[in-house]
Design a protein around this motif. Sequence first.
Motif, PDB file in Angstrom:
ATOM      1  N   GLY A 177       0.781  -1.233   0.000  1.00 47.69           N
ATOM      2  CA  GLY A 177       0.000   0.000   0.000  1.00 47.69           C
ATOM      3  C   GLY A 177       0.809   1.277   0.000  1.00 47.69           C
ATOM      4  N   PHE A 178       2.145   1.178   0.012  1.00 49.09           N
ATOM      5  CA  PHE A 178       2.965   2.378   0.178  1.00 49.09           C
ATOM      6  C   PHE A 178       4.278   2.218  -0.566  1.00 49.09           C
ATOM      7  CE2 PHE A 178       6.366   4.492   2.640  1.00 49.09           C
ATOM      8  CZ  PHE A 178       5.955   5.803   2.520  1.00 49.09           C
ATOM      9  N   VAL A 179       4.750   3.273  -1.227  1.00 49.05           N
ATOM     10  CA  VAL A 179       6.016   3.200  -1.948  1.00 49.05           C
ATOM     11  C   VAL A 179       6.745   4.541  -1.837  1.00 49.05           C
ATOM     12  CG1 VAL A 179       4.939   3.816  -4.158  1.00 49.05           C
ATOM     13  CG2 VAL A 179       7.137   2.646  -4.153  1.00 49.05           C
ATOM     14  N   ALA A 194       4.226  10.826 -15.013  1.00 51.29           N
ATOM     15  CA  ALA A 194       3.362   9.736 -15.474  1.00 51.29           C
ATOM     16  C   ALA A 194       3.662   8.454 -14.707  1.00 51.29           C
ATOM     17  CB  ALA A 194       3.562   9.516 -16.970  1.00 51.29           C
ATOM     18  N   PHE A 195       4.943   8.194 -14.461  1.00 57.31           N
ATOM     19  CA  PHE A 195       5.347   7.015 -13.696  1.00 57.31           C
ATOM     20  C   PHE A 195       4.762   7.077 -12.279  1.00 57.31           C
ATOM     21  CE2 PHE A 195       8.189   4.794 -10.800  1.00 57.31           C
ATOM     22  CZ  PHE A 195       8.430   3.588 -11.452  1.00 57.31           C
ATOM     23  N   VAL A 196       4.896   8.235 -11.642  1.00 55.40           N
ATOM     24  CA  VAL A 196       4.383   8.407 -10.276  1.00 55.40           C
ATOM     25  C   VAL A 196       2.859   8.314 -10.266  1.00 55.40           C
ATOM     26  CG1 VAL A 196       4.161  10.039  -8.363  1.00 55.40           C
ATOM     27  CG2 VAL A 196       6.376   9.734  -9.497  1.00 55.40           C
ATOM     28  N   SER A 197       2.220   8.904 -11.253  1.00 52.99           N
ATOM     29  CA  SER A 197       0.750   8.865 -11.313  1.00 52.99           C
ATOM     30  C   SER A 197       0.234   7.442 -11.430  1.00 52.99           C
ATOM     31  CB  SER A 197       0.250   9.689 -12.503  1.00 52.99           C
ATOM     32  OG  SER A 197       0.542  11.052 -12.328  1.00 52.99           O
ATOM     33  N   HIS A 202      -2.540   2.811  -7.275  1.00 53.75           N
ATOM     34  CA  HIS A 202      -2.573   1.592  -6.463  1.00 53.75           C
ATOM     35  C   HIS A 202      -1.953   1.747  -5.079  1.00 53.75           C
ATOM     36  CE1 HIS A 202      -3.436  -0.248 -10.360  1.00 53.75           C
ATOM     37  NE2 HIS A 202      -2.349   0.338 -10.828  1.00 53.75           N
ATOM     38  N   LYS A 203      -1.139   2.787  -4.875  1.00 50.06           N
ATOM     39  CA  LYS A 203      -0.407   2.919  -3.623  1.00 50.06           C
ATOM     40  C   LYS A 203      -0.339   4.375  -3.183  1.00 50.06           C
ATOM     41  CE  LYS A 203       2.807  -0.745  -5.165  1.00 50.06           C
ATOM     42  NZ  LYS A 203       2.506  -1.798  -4.197  1.00 50.06           N
ATOM     43  N   GLU A 204      -0.072   4.552  -1.893  1.00 49.04           N
ATOM     44  CA  GLU A 204       0.293   5.867  -1.391  1.00 49.04           C
ATOM     45  C   GLU A 204       1.758   6.099  -1.741  1.00 49.04           C
ATOM     46  OE1 GLU A 204       0.920   8.214   2.864  1.00 49.04           O
ATOM     47  OE2 GLU A 204      -0.156   6.290   2.803  1.00 49.04           O
ATOM     48  N   VAL A 205       2.078   7.239  -2.336  1.00 50.05           N
ATOM     49  CA  VAL A 205       3.434   7.522  -2.804  1.00 50.05           C
ATOM     50  C   VAL A 205       4.049   8.655  -1.995  1.00 50.05           C
ATOM     51  CG1 VAL A 205       4.836   8.327  -4.756  1.00 50.05           C
ATOM     52  CG2 VAL A 205       2.937   6.725  -5.153  1.00 50.05           C
TER      53      VAL A 205
END
Length: 277
Positions: A177-179, A194-197, A202-205
Amino acid sequence: MYINIFAPLKKTMNYQENLAIIMEASLEAGREIMKVYATDFNVEFKGDDSPLTIADKNANEVINTYLKQTEFPVISEENKQIDFSVRKKWSTCWIVDPVDGTKEFIKRNGDFTVNIALVENGKPIMGVIYVPVTKTLYFTSDNGQKSYKTDNVSAGISTTEILKNATLLSPLKMNDGFVKVVGSRSHLNDDTKAFVSELEKHKEVEIVSRGSSLKFCMIAEGAAHVYPRYAPTMEWDTAAGQAICQGAGVTVIDVTTNKPLQYNKENLLNPYFIVEA
């Protein structure tokens, strides 16, 4: 802790001897860099508008002197570049960035490093990254199969002492859930955004930022999960970091081929890549 750096890679090359040489070279280069860091130094600009200081020049001279003890040629950011018609015959060579993060050096924020890597048939097999301000040394061992770091290291400390106090690097496992992403939220280009989006679906960034090859070290030592690089880098920016990441079980993957970055190419500019465990 026992660290096996004694196994020979081949008859003409001993891992222990060459690792000791580049450890010492990086520490001596770091000492020269810090001498300049403490002064009111001048900044020049090269043809590509990248900055250059006397620290880059002095560190490069130190490293080249050490590497003359070895049998391998050198590709360094600060050396005159050798034509590919000559380089393509090199099965093994050193790739060096005497001061990686010169812009960080000029800002005096500490996020600059000394990078030295040994590349064989296009693959980094040995590397050191030294952080002069924090006196932290990252290095490969066990024929490149493991990576370590030692703190509070400076010129004059023996290789034996460095190895005795080393800590094995271990990357983070991906969290459902987190990266943590290495980058700068205020300076992300469109590809990185775009990569981060995509991750944020799917995860909290969380975005964490460091300069120079310390980005690789963050992934290798478990301070972040992934480092997407959708911006230009040169081989000397990445070779040592890739060696250390590989030893820690982390991949450095060309986004166009889905294979590890290759070195001593005709064009020393890297493709875009992603670093992750």
